[in-house]
Design a protein around this motif. Structure first.
Motif, mmCIF file in Angstrom:
data_model
loop_
_atom_site.group_PDB
_atom_site.id
_atom_site.type_symbol
_atom_site.label_atom_id
_atom_site.label_comp_id
_atom_site.label_asym_id
_atom_site.label_seq_id
_atom_site.Cartn_x
_atom_site.Cartn_y
_atom_site.Cartn_z
ATOM 1 N N LYS A 44 0.850 -1.242 -0.024
ATOM 2 C CA LYS A 44 0.111 0.002 0.153
ATOM 3 C C LYS A 44 0.730 1.408 -0.028
ATOM 4 N N ALA A 45 2.160 1.154 0.497
ATOM 5 C CA ALA A 45 2.900 2.532 0.664
ATOM 6 C C ALA A 45 3.280 2.949 -0.794
ATOM 7 N N ASP A 46 3.067 4.549 -0.738
ATOM 8 C CA ASP A 46 3.551 5.120 -2.128
ATOM 9 C C ASP A 46 4.619 5.734 -1.707
ATOM 10 N N HIS A 47 5.132 6.154 -0.792
ATOM 11 C CA HIS A 47 6.556 7.101 -0.591
ATOM 12 C C HIS A 47 7.356 6.110 0.375
ATOM 13 N N PHE A 48 8.753 6.363 -0.290
ATOM 14 C CA PHE A 48 9.758 5.917 0.625
ATOM 15 C C PHE A 48 10.914 6.678 0.973
ATOM 16 N N MET A 49 11.480 6.416 1.938
ATOM 17 C CA MET A 49 12.961 7.054 2.270
ATOM 18 C C MET A 49 13.847 6.100 1.842
ATOM 19 N N VAL A 50 15.015 6.484 0.887
ATOM 20 C CA VAL A 50 15.816 5.565 0.687
ATOM 21 C C VAL A 50 17.076 6.124 1.480
ATOM 22 N N VAL A 51 17.657 5.007 2.135
ATOM 23 C CA VAL A 51 18.765 5.413 3.023
ATOM 24 C C VAL A 51 20.043 4.724 2.528
ATOM 25 N N ASP A 52 20.852 5.482 2.165
ATOM 26 C CA ASP A 52 22.393 4.735 1.752
ATOM 27 C C ASP A 52 23.220 4.604 3.199
ATOM 28 N N HIS A 53 23.233 3.557 3.551
ATOM 29 C CA HIS A 53 23.943 3.290 4.859
ATOM 30 C C HIS A 53 25.312 3.326 4.599
ATOM 31 N N ALA A 54 26.015 3.128 3.531
ATOM 32 C CA ALA A 54 27.386 3.164 3.466
ATOM 33 C C ALA A 54 27.856 4.616 3.359
ATOM 34 N N ARG A 55 27.158 5.627 2.863
ATOM 35 C CA ARG A 55 27.507 6.933 2.776
ATOM 36 C C ARG A 55 26.580 7.971 3.704
ATOM 37 N N ASN A 56 25.770 7.403 4.632
ATOM 38 C CA ASN A 56 24.894 8.112 5.334
ATOM 39 C C ASN A 56 24.079 9.141 4.643
ATOM 40 N N ARG A 57 23.323 9.006 3.918
ATOM 41 C CA ARG A 57 22.587 10.085 2.895
ATOM 42 C C ARG A 57 21.060 9.195 2.682
ATOM 43 N N THR A 58 20.127 10.092 2.475
ATOM 44 C CA THR A 58 18.830 9.871 2.194
ATOM 45 C C THR A 58 18.272 10.649 1.270
ATOM 46 N N CYS A 59 17.237 10.409 0.595
ATOM 47 C CA CYS A 59 16.349 10.809 -0.344
ATOM 48 C C CYS A 59 14.905 10.224 -0.238
ATOM 49 N N ILE A 60 14.099 10.804 -0.994
ATOM 50 C CA ILE A 60 12.716 10.304 -0.936
ATOM 51 C C ILE A 60 12.320 9.966 -2.492
ATOM 52 N N VAL A 61 11.624 8.657 -2.586
ATOM 53 C CA VAL A 61 11.003 8.049 -3.714
ATOM 54 C C VAL A 61 9.690 8.075 -3.813
ATOM 55 N N ALA A 62 8.924 8.646 -4.589
ATOM 56 C CA ALA A 62 7.392 8.240 -4.892
ATOM 57 C C ALA A 62 7.086 7.147 -5.750
ATOM 58 N N LEU A 63 6.212 6.372 -5.346
ATOM 59 C CA LEU A 63 5.795 5.212 -6.111
ATOM 60 C C LEU A 63 4.218 5.439 -6.732
ATOM 61 N N HIS A 64 4.052 5.682 -7.813
ATOM 62 C CA HIS A 64 2.826 5.649 -8.438
ATOM 63 C C HIS A 64 2.245 4.443 -8.855
ATOM 64 N N ARG A 65 1.472 3.803 -7.878
ATOM 65 C CA ARG A 65 0.879 2.457 -8.242
ATOM 66 C C ARG A 65 -0.195 2.736 -8.881
ATOM 67 N N ASP A 66 -0.440 1.934 -10.024
ATOM 68 C CA ASP A 66 -1.642 1.655 -10.990
ATOM 69 C C ASP A 66 -2.239 0.414 -10.570
#
Length: 135
Positions: A44-66
């Protein structure tokens, strides 16, 4: 000798407390499959926080489900520090608790597997230490 009503009530209370301890310490199974529960919520999720554990960075990804399809559009947001994530365009549910993320040409960028919480772990390539955490 006949047992009193209080005897039976006390016995039931003691058994209930014992059962709570057994479930709490993992001796007895409460009947909830956390992997299945997490999998249902992840679908059901449509937004994810992507965590780069090796470099300690994050970003957001939107998922447009059909609804009714197993391929969905991915929209990375401000993920320039994570080139594979920035290039992602499609999210495909390949089998139970497995996902394939591809670029605009269909090239597989990474494969994910559901973890026991509310997220996905990148399992391929193995050197990529990313998680996709639903929110």
């Amino acid at each position: 000798m006949m047992k009193t009503y209080a005897f039976w009530i006390n016995g039931a209370a003691v058994m209930g407390v014992a059962a709570m301890f057994a479930v709490g310490y993992g001796v007895a199974d409460p009947g909830i499959d956390t992997m299945t529960t997490a999998s249902i919520e992840l679908r059901k999720a449509d937004h994810f926080m992507v965590v780069d554990h090796a470099r300690n960075r994050t970003c957001i990804v939107a998922l447009h489900r059909d609804e009714g399809y197993d391929v969905h559009r991915v929209e990375p947001g401000n993920c320039a520090d994570m080139p594979r994530v920035a290039a992602a365009r499609t999210w495909q549910d390949t089998e139970r608790n497995k996902v394939r993320i591809t670029d605009h040409t269909g090239k597989v960028l990474m494969r994910l597997a559901a973890d026991d919480r509310y997220g996905w772990n990148v399992v391929e390539p193995t050197n990529l230490k990313l998680t996709f955490e639903a929110f």
